[in-house]
Design an enzyme around this catalytic site. Structure first.
Site, short mmCIF file in Angstrom:
data_model
loop_
_atom_site.label_atom_id
_atom_site.label_comp_id
_atom_site.label_asym_id
_atom_site.label_seq_id
_atom_site.Cartn_x
_atom_site.Cartn_y
_atom_site.Cartn_z
N ARG A 96 -29.68 18.95 51.81
CA ARG A 96 -28.69 17.90 51.54
C ARG A 96 -27.50 18.47 50.76
O ARG A 96 -26.35 18.12 51.04
CB ARG A 96 -29.33 16.75 50.76
CG ARG A 96 -28.32 15.67 50.37
CD ARG A 96 -28.97 14.48 49.71
NE ARG A 96 -27.95 13.49 49.38
CZ ARG A 96 -28.21 12.25 48.97
NH1 ARG A 96 -29.46 11.85 48.85
NH2 ARG A 96 -27.23 11.41 48.69
N ASN A 150 -33.27 9.01 57.51
CA ASN A 150 -31.87 9.01 57.94
C ASN A 150 -31.54 10.23 58.78
O ASN A 150 -32.20 11.27 58.65
CB ASN A 150 -30.95 9.00 56.70
CG ASN A 150 -30.78 7.60 56.15
OD1 ASN A 150 -30.68 6.64 56.90
ND2 ASN A 150 -30.74 7.48 54.83
N CYS A 172 -33.29 0.24 57.45
CA CYS A 172 -32.37 0.68 56.40
C CYS A 172 -32.35 -0.39 55.32
O CYS A 172 -32.52 -1.58 55.61
CB CYS A 172 -30.98 0.87 57.00
SG CYS A 172 -29.74 1.45 55.81
N HIS A 202 -25.45 2.18 58.91
CA HIS A 202 -24.41 2.61 57.99
C HIS A 202 -23.01 2.31 58.53
O HIS A 202 -22.02 2.80 58.01
CB HIS A 202 -24.55 4.08 57.61
CG HIS A 202 -25.74 4.34 56.76
ND1 HIS A 202 -26.07 5.58 56.27
CD2 HIS A 202 -26.73 3.51 56.29
CE1 HIS A 202 -27.18 5.50 55.54
NE2 HIS A 202 -27.60 4.24 55.55
N TYR A 256 -21.10 1.45 53.11
CA TYR A 256 -20.71 2.70 53.75
C TYR A 256 -19.32 2.63 54.38
O TYR A 256 -18.73 3.67 54.70
CB TYR A 256 -21.74 3.13 54.79
CG TYR A 256 -22.94 3.79 54.16
CD1 TYR A 256 -23.00 5.17 53.99
CD2 TYR A 256 -24.01 3.03 53.70
CE1 TYR A 256 -24.10 5.78 53.38
CE2 TYR A 256 -25.11 3.63 53.09
CZ TYR A 256 -25.14 5.00 52.94
OH TYR A 256 -26.22 5.59 52.33
#
Length: 442
Positions: A96, A150, A172, A202, A256
């Site tokens: 990440r 995700n 989600c 998102h 988002y």
């Protein structure tokens, strides 16, 4: 169904797992879970043991006959499972960090599930989820796959397109977080709130908002023009909206959307954080270290409130509520990622969409939302084209397809920059992208 349910959680050493255990304890009177199998990889051994022992203490404190098993053997865990939940991160938090930091070097927003970072998370994750699906086809063909990993929308669509698993639902916490935010704004019980959700993971919009069945969309939009009433998440800095813009948009954006409607502002903030040595991955790593220190306390037998500092607030509410509704054939309405089947006519019928759906023992049945409003339709369609090409790249390992996906993503300004980011990120993540480095590959 069987008298006792077997739940398998892949990525069981996640810091989110106590949320899930709390949910199963809360719903046990209607959701008779007999076994919970927490599965992880060898690199996650320490976390799995810490989280697993906390889970056992939580069950013991609740006085429930739930057996908690810890294992690295995924196949052993999957045998005769009723529900399989997935919450894993290929490459752990170090991956990440790279997803977030490398694009920033090129002046492109670095984010975990959007832009180049989201593309590479998909490239690493989709082959693994397809492997899990093959094992499920053999070991628990009637189980439901509840995916929280995700990018949830792309992962769900990959399962629908490239596996034989039809019983899949992507989940989600953004929609339930938006509902909870509305409930707080009006100081009412969450159960009185319903939002007509439509879009993609998102990138989902609230087309309408109801309290006790009466539309309050105008009031909600008016309220959230006040920065003090902004509905956001722990991992996204809410900057507030221009009131005239929000009223003209005439739908309820998700947190988002800050990355799309405030792209320049969000990039500037990310770059400033990066210069100070901090991506969100570093923040999360520190939070996780603190959480696991807490989890180790043998006296701790509840989910600590500090977990809500992660971006996954309401995770257990969303995940366990979904499983509960499917098991009890409740036929309530929840927002999930599922096959479109014509619910949103602006998007392909066979694509995964995030949409309000009736949840029953047969899984989700999306509510018909029709055409997306013209003011948001194009942005959603552009992102869906990116998702489709990204999924194809993840499966094929084709360099050109990955470059195409990178270039058509709305965060990336040119094919030249796309190629530079792609090349550096392929090299950085080579260990987790074998499909791109096979003979004749990149």
């Amino acid at each position: 169904m069987k008298s006792g349910l077997k739940i398998v959680t892949i990525g069981g050493g996640s810091s989110y797992t106590p949320e899930l255990i709390e949910g199963f304890i809360k719903y046990f009177h209607e959701l008779p879970v007999k076994e919970i199998w927490l599965v992880d990889i060898e690199e996650g051994k320490r976390k799995l043991e810490i989280v697993g022992n906390l889970a056992k203490r939580m069950v013991e404190k609740a006085g429930l006959p739930i057996q908690v098993h810890l294992t690295f053997d995924r196949k052993e865990a999957l045998k005769s499972a009723d529900f399989v939940t997935t919450q894993f991160r290929v490459g752990l938090l170090e991956a990440r960090r790279k997803d977030e930091s490398i694009p920033l070097k090129y002046g492109v927003l670095g984010q975990e599930t959007n832009g180049p970072g989201g593309l590479f998370k998909a490239l690493r994750t989709i082959p693994v989820i397809i492997d899990i699906c093959r094992e499920m086809e053999e070991l628990c063909p009637n189980a439901w796959l509840i995916n929280f990993t995700n990018p949830a929308g792309m992962v769900t669509e990959a399962v629908l397109r490239y596996s034989n698993i039809e019983r899949v639902v992507g989940l989600c916490n953004v929609p339930i977080g938006m509902e909870m935010g509305i409930a707080k704004l009006f100081d009412i019980d969450h159960k009185r709130v319903r939002i007509n959700f439509a879009g993609l993971n998102h990138m989902v919009y609230g087309l309408d908002v109801f309290i006790d069945g009466v539309s309050v969309k105008k009031e909600v939009i008016s309220l959230i023009t006040n920065p003090n009433n902004n509905i956001s998440m722990k991992n996204i800095h809410a900057m507030g909206w221009e009131p005239e813009f929000l009223k003209a948009l005439d739908v309820f954006p998700c947190p988002y959307h800050n990355y799309y409607y405030k792209a320049g502002d969000m990039l500037e903030e990310e770059l400033n954080n990066f210069k100070r040595g901090g991506t969100r991955a570093e923040v999360v790593k520190k939070l996780e270290e603190e959480l696991f220190d807490l989890y180790q306390d043998p006296k701790l037998a509840i989910k600590p409130p500090q977990l809500e500092k992660r971006g996954g607030a309401y995770y257990s509410d969303a995940a366990v509520r979904l499983i509960h509704s499917m098991y009890t054939d409740k036929c309530d309405i929840q927002a999930v990622n599922t096959r479109n089947n014509g619910a949103i006519t602006s998007l392909p019928i066979d694509s995964a969409v995030e949409v309000s759906s009736i949840i029953s023992k047969n899984g989700p049945k999306p509510l018909v939302m029709g055409e997306l409003p013209i003011q948001v339709r194009g942005m959603v369609q552009q992102l869906k084209s990116f998702e489709r090409v990204a999924i194809e790249a993840a499966i094929s390992g084709d360099y050109g397809t990955a470059l195409l996906a990178m270039t058509i993503n709305p965060f990336v300004p040119s094919d030249r920059i796309a190629k530079m980011i792609l090349d550096e990120m392929l090299e950085a993540h080579q260990k987790y992208l074998p499909q791109f480095f096979k003979k004749g590959g990149a």
